[in-house]
Design a protein around this motif. Sequence first.
Motif, PDB file in Angstrom:
ATOM      1  N   VAL A   1       0.843  -1.194   0.000  1.00 32.58           N
ATOM      2  CA  VAL A   1       0.000   0.000   0.000  1.00 32.58           C
ATOM      3  C   VAL A   1       0.878   1.244   0.000  1.00 32.58           C
ATOM      4  CG1 VAL A   1      -1.783   1.293   1.231  1.00 32.58           C
ATOM      5  CG2 VAL A   1      -1.842  -1.210   1.208  1.00 32.58           C
ATOM      6  N   LEU A   2       0.596   2.165  -0.915  1.00 32.76           N
ATOM      7  CA  LEU A   2       1.335   3.416  -1.023  1.00 32.76           C
ATOM      8  C   LEU A   2       0.397   4.590  -0.785  1.00 32.76           C
ATOM      9  CD1 LEU A   2       3.477   2.747  -4.235  1.00 32.76           C
ATOM     10  CD2 LEU A   2       4.228   2.574  -1.857  1.00 32.76           C
ATOM     11  N   LEU A   3       0.812   5.494   0.090  1.00 37.08           N
ATOM     12  CA  LEU A   3       0.109   6.760   0.292  1.00 37.08           C
ATOM     13  C   LEU A   3       1.136   7.862   0.061  1.00 37.08           C
ATOM     14  CD1 LEU A   3      -2.098   5.947   3.396  1.00 37.08           C
ATOM     15  CD2 LEU A   3      -2.947   6.760   1.202  1.00 37.08           C
ATOM     16  N   SER A   4       1.193   8.346  -1.157  1.00 37.53           N
ATOM     17  CA  SER A   4       2.163   9.371  -1.517  1.00 37.53           C
ATOM     18  C   SER A   4       1.620  10.169  -2.678  1.00 37.53           C
ATOM     19  CB  SER A   4       3.502   8.737  -1.901  1.00 37.53           C
ATOM     20  OG  SER A   4       3.344   7.930  -3.053  1.00 37.53           O
ATOM     21  N   TYR A   5       2.149  11.394  -2.836  1.00 37.50           N
ATOM     22  CA  TYR A   5       1.757  12.218  -3.971  1.00 37.50           C
ATOM     23  C   TYR A   5       2.824  13.268  -4.235  1.00 37.50           C
ATOM     24  CZ  TYR A   5      -0.272  15.468  -0.381  1.00 37.50           C
ATOM     25  OH  TYR A   5      -0.483  16.305   0.690  1.00 37.50           O
ATOM     26  N   PRO A   6       2.758  13.961  -5.382  1.00 41.44           N
ATOM     27  CA  PRO A   6       3.716  15.029  -5.651  1.00 41.44           C
ATOM     28  C   PRO A   6       3.632  16.099  -4.567  1.00 41.44           C
ATOM     29  CG  PRO A   6       2.449  14.505  -7.618  1.00 41.44           C
ATOM     30  CD  PRO A   6       1.800  13.781  -6.485  1.00 41.44           C
ATOM     31  N   ILE A   7       4.749  16.703  -4.244  1.00 44.93           N
ATOM     32  CA  ILE A   7       4.795  17.654  -3.131  1.00 44.93           C
ATOM     33  C   ILE A   7       3.787  18.788  -3.314  1.00 44.93           C
ATOM     34  CG2 ILE A   7       6.622  19.097  -4.108  1.00 44.93           C
ATOM     35  CD1 ILE A   7       7.805  19.160  -1.194  1.00 44.93           C
ATOM     36  N   HIS A   8       3.461  19.126  -4.541  1.00 42.68           N
ATOM     37  CA  HIS A   8       2.325  20.013  -4.814  1.00 42.68           C
ATOM     38  C   HIS A   8       1.713  19.615  -6.134  1.00 42.68           C
ATOM     39  CE1 HIS A   8       4.326  22.432  -7.954  1.00 42.68           C
ATOM     40  NE2 HIS A   8       5.411  22.313  -7.224  1.00 42.68           N
ATOM     41  N   GLY A   9       0.449  19.958  -6.325  1.00 38.24           N
ATOM     42  CA  GLY A   9      -0.238  19.647  -7.567  1.00 38.24           C
ATOM     43  C   GLY A   9      -0.225  20.828  -8.514  1.00 38.24           C
ATOM     44  N   ASN A  10      -1.116  20.790  -9.489  1.00 37.25           N
ATOM     45  CA  ASN A  10      -1.324  21.933 -10.369  1.00 37.25           C
ATOM     46  C   ASN A  10      -2.162  22.941  -9.602  1.00 37.25           C
ATOM     47  OD1 ASN A  10      -1.709  23.739 -12.437  1.00 37.25           O
ATOM     48  ND2 ASN A  10      -2.897  22.358 -13.724  1.00 37.25           N
ATOM     49  N   VAL A  11      -1.595  24.106  -9.331  1.00 38.76           N
ATOM     50  CA  VAL A  11      -2.170  25.056  -8.380  1.00 38.76           C
ATOM     51  C   VAL A  11      -2.969  26.137  -9.099  1.00 38.76           C
ATOM     52  CG1 VAL A  11      -1.599  26.757  -6.603  1.00 38.76           C
ATOM     53  CG2 VAL A  11      -0.312  24.627  -6.742  1.00 38.76           C
ATOM     54  N   GLY A  12      -4.072  26.550  -8.477  1.00 41.96           N
ATOM     55  CA  GLY A  12      -4.852  27.684  -8.950  1.00 41.96           C
ATOM     56  C   GLY A  12      -5.295  28.541  -7.779  1.00 41.96           C
ATOM     57  N   ALA A  13      -5.374  29.847  -7.961  1.00 40.89           N
ATOM     58  CA  ALA A  13      -5.820  30.750  -6.904  1.00 40.89           C
ATOM     59  C   ALA A  13      -6.364  32.024  -7.532  1.00 40.89           C
ATOM     60  CB  ALA A  13      -4.674  31.083  -5.950  1.00 40.89           C
ATOM     61  N   GLY A  14      -7.405  32.586  -6.903  1.00 37.16           N
ATOM     62  CA  GLY A  14      -7.970  33.835  -7.406  1.00 37.16           C
ATOM     63  C   GLY A  14      -9.206  34.232  -6.633  1.00 37.16           C
ATOM     64  N   ILE A  15      -9.762  35.376  -7.009  1.00 35.25           N
ATOM     65  CA  ILE A  15     -10.983  35.894  -6.399  1.00 35.25           C
ATOM     66  C   ILE A  15     -12.148  35.613  -7.336  1.00 35.25           C
ATOM     67  CG2 ILE A  15     -12.154  37.944  -5.538  1.00 35.25           C
ATOM     68  CD1 ILE A  15      -9.815  37.114  -3.815  1.00 35.25           C
ATOM     69  N   VAL A  16     -13.214  35.028  -6.794  1.00 32.11           N
ATOM     70  CA  VAL A  16     -14.386  34.703  -7.601  1.00 32.11           C
ATOM     71  C   VAL A  16     -15.618  35.317  -6.958  1.00 32.11           C
ATOM     72  CG1 VAL A  16     -13.378  32.563  -8.467  1.00 32.11           C
ATOM     73  CG2 VAL A  16     -14.765  32.519  -6.397  1.00 32.11           C
ATOM     74  N   SER A  17     -16.679  35.408  -7.708  1.00 30.02           N
ATOM     75  CA  SER A  17     -17.929  35.940  -7.202  1.00 30.02           C
ATOM     76  C   SER A  17     -18.509  35.017  -6.145  1.00 30.02           C
ATOM     77  CB  SER A  17     -18.930  36.100  -8.351  1.00 30.02           C
ATOM     78  OG  SER A  17     -20.235  36.312  -7.863  1.00 30.02           O
ATOM     79  N   ALA A  18     -19.084  35.609  -5.084  1.00 28.04           N
ATOM     80  CA  ALA A  18     -19.724  34.806  -4.052  1.00 28.04           C
ATOM     81  C   ALA A  18     -20.883  34.002  -4.632  1.00 28.04           C
ATOM     82  CB  ALA A  18     -20.208  35.696  -2.913  1.00 28.04           C
ATOM     83  N   ALA A  19     -21.462  34.473  -5.709  1.00 27.01           N
ATOM     84  CA  ALA A  19     -22.541  33.719  -6.350  1.00 27.01           C
ATOM     85  C   ALA A  19     -22.014  32.435  -6.966  1.00 27.01           C
ATOM     86  CB  ALA A  19     -23.202  34.579  -7.420  1.00 27.01           C
ATOM     87  N   ASP A  20     -20.729  32.409  -7.321  1.00 24.56           N
ATOM     88  CA  ASP A  20     -20.127  31.223  -7.925  1.00 24.56           C
ATOM     89  C   ASP A  20     -19.472  30.304  -6.907  1.00 24.56           C
ATOM     90  OD1 ASP A  20     -20.879  31.946 -10.475  1.00 24.56           O
ATOM     91  OD2 ASP A  20     -19.035  33.057 -10.856  1.00 24.56           O
ATOM     92  N   ALA A  21     -19.197  30.799  -5.697  1.00 17.23           N
ATOM     93  CA  ALA A  21     -18.474  29.989  -4.714  1.00 17.23           C
ATOM     94  C   ALA A  21     -18.838  30.422  -3.306  1.00 17.23           C
ATOM     95  CB  ALA A  21     -16.971  30.113  -4.938  1.00 17.23           C
ATOM     96  N   THR A  22     -20.008  30.060  -2.843  1.00 21.46           N
ATOM     97  CA  THR A  22     -20.404  30.416  -1.481  1.00 21.46           C
ATOM     98  C   THR A  22     -19.689  29.520  -0.479  1.00 21.46           C
ATOM     99  OG1 THR A  22     -22.306  28.960  -1.748  1.00 21.46           O
ATOM    100  CG2 THR A  22     -22.670  31.290  -2.133  1.00 21.46           C
ATOM    101  N   PRO A  23     -19.264  30.093   0.643  1.00 23.16           N
ATOM    102  CA  PRO A  23     -18.439  29.330   1.590  1.00 23.16           C
ATOM    103  C   PRO A  23     -19.251  28.542   2.606  1.00 23.16           C
ATOM    104  CG  PRO A  23     -18.526  31.620   2.265  1.00 23.16           C
ATOM    105  CD  PRO A  23     -19.342  31.523   1.001  1.00 23.16           C
ATOM    106  N   ASN A  24     -20.345  27.916   2.201  1.00 27.68           N
ATOM    107  CA  ASN A  24     -21.179  27.133   3.105  1.00 27.68           C
ATOM    108  C   ASN A  24     -21.258  25.690   2.623  1.00 27.68           C
ATOM    109  OD1 ASN A  24     -22.004  29.563   4.560  1.00 27.68           O
ATOM    110  ND2 ASN A  24     -23.292  29.990   2.777  1.00 27.68           N
ATOM    111  N   VAL A  25     -21.227  24.744   3.560  1.00 26.69           N
ATOM    112  CA  VAL A  25     -21.301  23.338   3.213  1.00 26.69           C
ATOM    113  C   VAL A  25     -22.566  23.066   2.401  1.00 26.69           C
ATOM    114  CG1 VAL A  25     -21.631  21.011   4.148  1.00 26.69           C
ATOM    115  CG2 VAL A  25     -19.942  22.539   5.173  1.00 26.69           C
TER     116      VAL A  25
END
Length: 421
Positions: A73-97
């Motif tokens: 059994v292996l549990l490993s991954y690249p030290i980081h993935g393909n990264v994305g970051a930015g500001i989006v509209s709250a209508a597109d990404a509300t921070p509620n479960v």
Amino acid sequence: MSKFLRAVMVITTIALGASVSHAQVVAMAGQYSEANGIIVDIPQNPPKVACTQAGDARCIERSQAFFGGAPNVLLSYPIHGNVGAGIVSAADATPNVGDAFTIPGLFFQQNLGLQVGQVIGNVVRQLNTTLIAAMPGTNRIVNPPATTRQFAARVFSPANVAAHGQNNGLTTLDPNYAYRQAVVTSHTASIGQEVMLMNYGGGGFTGTMATLLDGTGLLYLGGPALGGAFPPSLLPVVGTNPIGGPTPGLVDRNGMGWDYTIMGMQDPGIIKAFPSAPSVPGPDCLTGVFPPSPVGCNLVLVPTFTTMGFQVAVLGSAMSTKHVFPWTTGTVSVMLNATRGTVVRTETLSAMGYDTVTLGGERNVGLVAGSFTFRTDGVPQTQINTQMVGASLKFTPEPGATVALISGLGLLGAFAARRRS
């Protein structure tokens, strides 16, 4: 109206106005990476490091067993993935479960040039890639759903699933139409002595979006699994196998439908013998140790490979049909049972999604998706290979609103204190 009340009204208006304006945006950040079988990561982003599945959808558990024995059994991954970051509209990404959200097209992008990775516990020893990775694609090619890149709780019926892309891209009138029939469901495939079972379970919060890839790579093959096919006088032998395509352009990779198919091809490779240069392949890597050890293990001396040795065999080209499946915050597992020659093997990939909010109000979402590939080489021989992709996302309410409101309330307190004095 008194000067004090006028000041209170002005400051309250400023504070609430700032709150309203700033509350309309959310900071979104995340990363994704893909496991191809138990050995290859895309993007590579070395070194590989150990990981735990709790709260990290990129941590894909990979296990392999032979002849019914205990799995490695292996549990490993690249030290980081393909990264994305930015500001989006709250209508597109509300921070509620449980709230729906939309990921902007090509939000994640990576073009880092040549990457050299060590592969552990496989006939593949080294992977050189010059890949461009991106996600998500703005739409899929065949019968694109209107809700591409949108994630929400789904109802699974033929009409609803077709609208949301959780089908194979065909229409309900086609006899081969396939769709995700429930939150908990499975898909099977087989050929010859190989059987694949994919299970989707857990949450019904799901959606479709494509991971994309461009560029080429080269697999270097070696070790006993390859050398055992040649007489000792030729050893060591090292092979190469190209991956990717020479035609520029991002192509679909994962995550855009239920049993949605993508065609691909692999160019032929070669095997060379190096009896006069035995150090061309590096020493064997220790199994299950991350980062790979010892230094330089499994790596091939590429300049020596190019200028020395002599060709002893050709690795044929191959054609493939990739079957991809949608993203979910639930769980996904892909298990393969295969008999190849005299070897009986079992391989399993499994990953877990999630949707949680911290006490500080930050929403963490994990999305996972599975796929498998029928690969036919020039022998001809068809095998089933498995893949899994995981994305870890964070949605953070833009903090400016809170700061403005606190500042406004502080000024109100100061005015009140002056009024009483």
